[in-house]
Design an enzyme around this catalytic site. Structure first.
Site, mmCIF file in Angstrom:
data_model
loop_
_atom_site.group_PDB
_atom_site.id
_atom_site.type_symbol
_atom_site.label_atom_id
_atom_site.label_comp_id
_atom_site.label_asym_id
_atom_site.label_seq_id
_atom_site.Cartn_x
_atom_site.Cartn_y
_atom_site.Cartn_z
ATOM 1 N N HIS A 82 14.644 -7.613 11.674
ATOM 2 C CA HIS A 82 15.762 -6.781 10.976
ATOM 3 C C HIS A 82 15.920 -7.690 9.578
ATOM 4 O O HIS A 82 15.691 -8.970 9.495
ATOM 5 C CB HIS A 82 17.049 -7.330 11.597
ATOM 6 C CG HIS A 82 18.143 -6.805 11.077
ATOM 7 N ND1 HIS A 82 18.742 -5.577 11.135
ATOM 8 C CD2 HIS A 82 19.217 -7.550 10.343
ATOM 9 C CE1 HIS A 82 19.684 -5.610 10.399
ATOM 10 N NE2 HIS A 82 20.253 -6.739 9.909
ATOM 11 N N ASP A 161 30.698 -2.345 18.365
ATOM 12 C CA ASP A 161 30.468 -2.633 16.897
ATOM 13 C C ASP A 161 30.649 -1.439 15.921
ATOM 14 O O ASP A 161 31.333 -1.943 14.635
ATOM 15 C CB ASP A 161 29.017 -3.091 16.839
ATOM 16 C CG ASP A 161 28.404 -3.297 15.206
ATOM 17 O OD1 ASP A 161 29.248 -4.227 14.525
ATOM 18 O OD2 ASP A 161 27.783 -2.805 14.641
ATOM 19 N N ARG A 168 36.657 -3.482 9.778
ATOM 20 C CA ARG A 168 36.391 -4.335 9.056
ATOM 21 C C ARG A 168 36.122 -3.920 7.578
ATOM 22 O O ARG A 168 36.520 -4.505 6.545
ATOM 23 C CB ARG A 168 35.150 -5.097 9.409
ATOM 24 C CG ARG A 168 35.117 -5.960 10.598
ATOM 25 C CD ARG A 168 33.862 -6.543 11.150
ATOM 26 N NE ARG A 168 33.153 -7.281 10.218
ATOM 27 C CZ ARG A 168 32.006 -7.118 10.271
ATOM 28 N NH1 ARG A 168 31.132 -6.764 11.216
ATOM 29 N NH2 ARG A 168 31.215 -7.932 9.370
ATOM 30 N N SER A 183 27.686 -8.653 14.754
ATOM 31 C CA SER A 183 27.385 -7.039 14.462
ATOM 32 C C SER A 183 25.917 -6.741 14.463
ATOM 33 O O SER A 183 25.336 -5.729 15.196
ATOM 34 C CB SER A 183 28.064 -6.839 13.111
ATOM 35 O OG SER A 183 27.735 -5.296 12.473
ATOM 36 N N LYS A 187 23.744 -4.983 18.160
ATOM 37 C CA LYS A 187 22.512 -3.917 17.915
ATOM 38 C C LYS A 187 21.260 -4.227 18.158
ATOM 39 O O LYS A 187 20.397 -3.398 18.876
ATOM 40 C CB LYS A 187 22.836 -3.149 16.611
ATOM 41 C CG LYS A 187 24.090 -2.461 16.244
ATOM 42 C CD LYS A 187 24.501 -2.088 14.818
ATOM 43 C CE LYS A 187 24.609 -3.066 13.903
ATOM 44 N NZ LYS A 187 25.388 -2.788 12.857
HETATM 45 N N1 URA Z 1 25.057 -5.178 8.647
HETATM 46 C C1 URA Z 1 25.515 -4.978 9.904
HETATM 47 O O1 URA Z 1 24.965 -4.344 10.668
HETATM 48 N N2 URA Z 1 26.925 -5.584 10.062
HETATM 49 C C2 URA Z 1 27.561 -6.441 9.347
HETATM 50 O O2 URA Z 1 28.474 -6.643 9.769
HETATM 51 C C3 URA Z 1 26.826 -6.508 7.901
HETATM 52 C C4 URA Z 1 25.532 -5.952 7.724
#
Ligand code: URA
Length: 423
Positions: A82, A161, A168, A183, A187
């Site tokens: 990631h 999320d 947010r 977050s 994922k």
């Molecule tokens: N990328 C994400 O998936 N979540 C965040 O909170 C910030 C960047």
């Protein structure tokens, strides 16, 4: 659960238990906890932070709000990378097939670009017909058959999320390390991974502008992954200039193909191989990083990595012969001689949005044909009139984008000191 007292405790710097956090997220997902209470909770976390135990509990609660992929009987480790995002970051397109050539399985769930940083899915959609909306069953089938897949999140992946991120975004609570950690990791861990490598970028084109903030985020991500039983490691990489030469969509696919053919720019190759070598180590495939780099490089040299990428593209209904043609090119030249001292990389990303290659809001349509090619890097000496950047642009946006690009590149008399690419 008394949500108000829980928010009050967090607001006053107290610690919540895993079961309290679980109940809060379950209530929010079910619609029993309203947005205004969740917004207050997010602000309390933003101001007071979370312990690593709390962050792991939040991650786990968000992860289990949806499906977690299972891989019974798969023939090798299931892994992923990631990146926190940057301009010209096309590492996923090169790394996923390289790892698959090593017998690893990569079910990569990626995102779209929003704001100056591009999105992997948008880049791949420059290949006509390429599907980024695979169902969970399709993700599992292609991963098992080809070894790698790159697609978007389905409804079933960490739905808490998705809901919380939207909140947010409009309540000034994105910039919180525990919330970002939960977050991202909810994922990624939904992919059912055994190992994960993170590319945490710092600099003018990154989410984290300075190294210290990037280090804090990297530590939080790694601690959370480890706590949740996934071997996790992070590299901190420089985003004070675009990665590689190309930034945009179709242009980045072209550069990825070049890289898979052994003609990639040095910085892109270095970051990709370093991330891949780290993953081979985490996945217990090879413990010597230098040997791992050589193994990955051998798949580029033999043509196997490009072939694997073609297989993945076919499996996702695309064909590399059908890439969106590039828009006409225009050069942006230096107004005076000197050294390239700094590049405001975020502003280059904004220039790409101006060209139509990125989004201001999620509903904006992307023009895959536009983008830019960097012709200089920090530290290069240039003459007046020398081309700095080649724009691929529609006539109507050339003038505005050219001046944004020119303003983003500082030229001065002093040669700047070279920065490390991987810290
Ligand atoms: N990328 C994400 O998936 N979540 C965040 O909170 C910030 C960047």
């Amino acid at each position: 659960m008394n949500v108000t007292s829980l928010i009050r405790r967090k607001r006053d710097g107290g610690e919540l238990t895993a079961s309290e956090i679980e109940a809060l997220i379950a209530g929010y997902s079910a619609g029993d906890v309203p947005d205004y209470q969740m917004a207050a909770f997010a602000m309390a976390v933003c101001l007071r932070g979370m312990t690593s135990e709390e962050t792991a509990a939040l991650t786990s609660a968000m992860l289990h709000s949806g499906s977690v992929m299972q891989w019974p009987g798969i023939g090798g480790p299931v892994v992923d990378k990631h990146s926190t995002g940057g301009i010209g970051d096309k590492v996923s397109l090169v790394l996923a097939p390289l790892l698959a050539c090593e017998g690893l399985y990569v079910p990569m769930i990626s995102g779209r670009g929003l704001g100056p940083t591009g999105g992997t899915l948008d880049k791949l959609e420059a290949i006509l017909g390429f599907r980024t909306d695979l169902s969970l069953d399709e993700v599992q089938r292609v991963t098992c058959e080809v070894g790698c897949v790159i697609t978007g999140a389905t409804e079933g992946i960490a739905p808490a999320d998705k809901k919380l991120y939207g909140l947010r975004d409009v309540t000034a609570t994105v910039e919180s390390i525990p919330l970002i950690t939960a977050s991202i990791m909810s994922k990624k861990l939904a992919e059912g991974l055994s190992a994960l490598v993170l590319d945490v970028k710092f600099g003018s084109g990154a989410f984290m502008k300075n190294l210290e903030d990037a280090q804090a985020l990297a530590r939080s991500l790694v601690a959370t992954g480890d706590r949740m039983g996934v071997k996790t490691s992070a590299l901190l990489t420089d985003m004070n200039q675009p990665l590689g030469r190309m930034a945009g969509n179709a242009v980045e696919v072209l550069e990825s193909i070049d890289t898979l053919q052994g003609r990639g720019p040095e910085d892109l190759v270095e970051v990709t191989l370093a991330l891949g070598a780290e993953l081979l180590h985490l996945a217990d495939v090879g413990h010597d990083i230098t040997t791992n780099v050589e193994r990955l490089q051998s798949h580029i040299n033999s043509g196997a990595a490009l072939e694997k990428f073609e297989q993945m593209v076919h499996a996702q209904h695309g064909n590399l012969k059908n890439l969106t043609p590039l828009a006409a090119s225009h050069e942006v030249t230096a107004l005076h001689a000197g050294y390239i001292q700094q590049i405001n990389t975020q502003q280059l990303g904004e220039a790409i949005i101006e060209l139509g290659g990125g989004r201001k809001v999620l509903t904006d349509k992307i023009d895959h044909s536009v983008g830019l090619e960097m012709l200089v890097r920090i530290g290069d000496r240039v003459d007046a009139g020398q081309p700095l950047v080649r724009l691929f642009a529609r006539e109507s946006s050339v003038s505005q984008a050219s001046s944004m690009v020119r303003n983003a590149i500082s030229i001065g008399d002093e040669r700047p000191t070279q920065q490390e690419l991987i810290v």
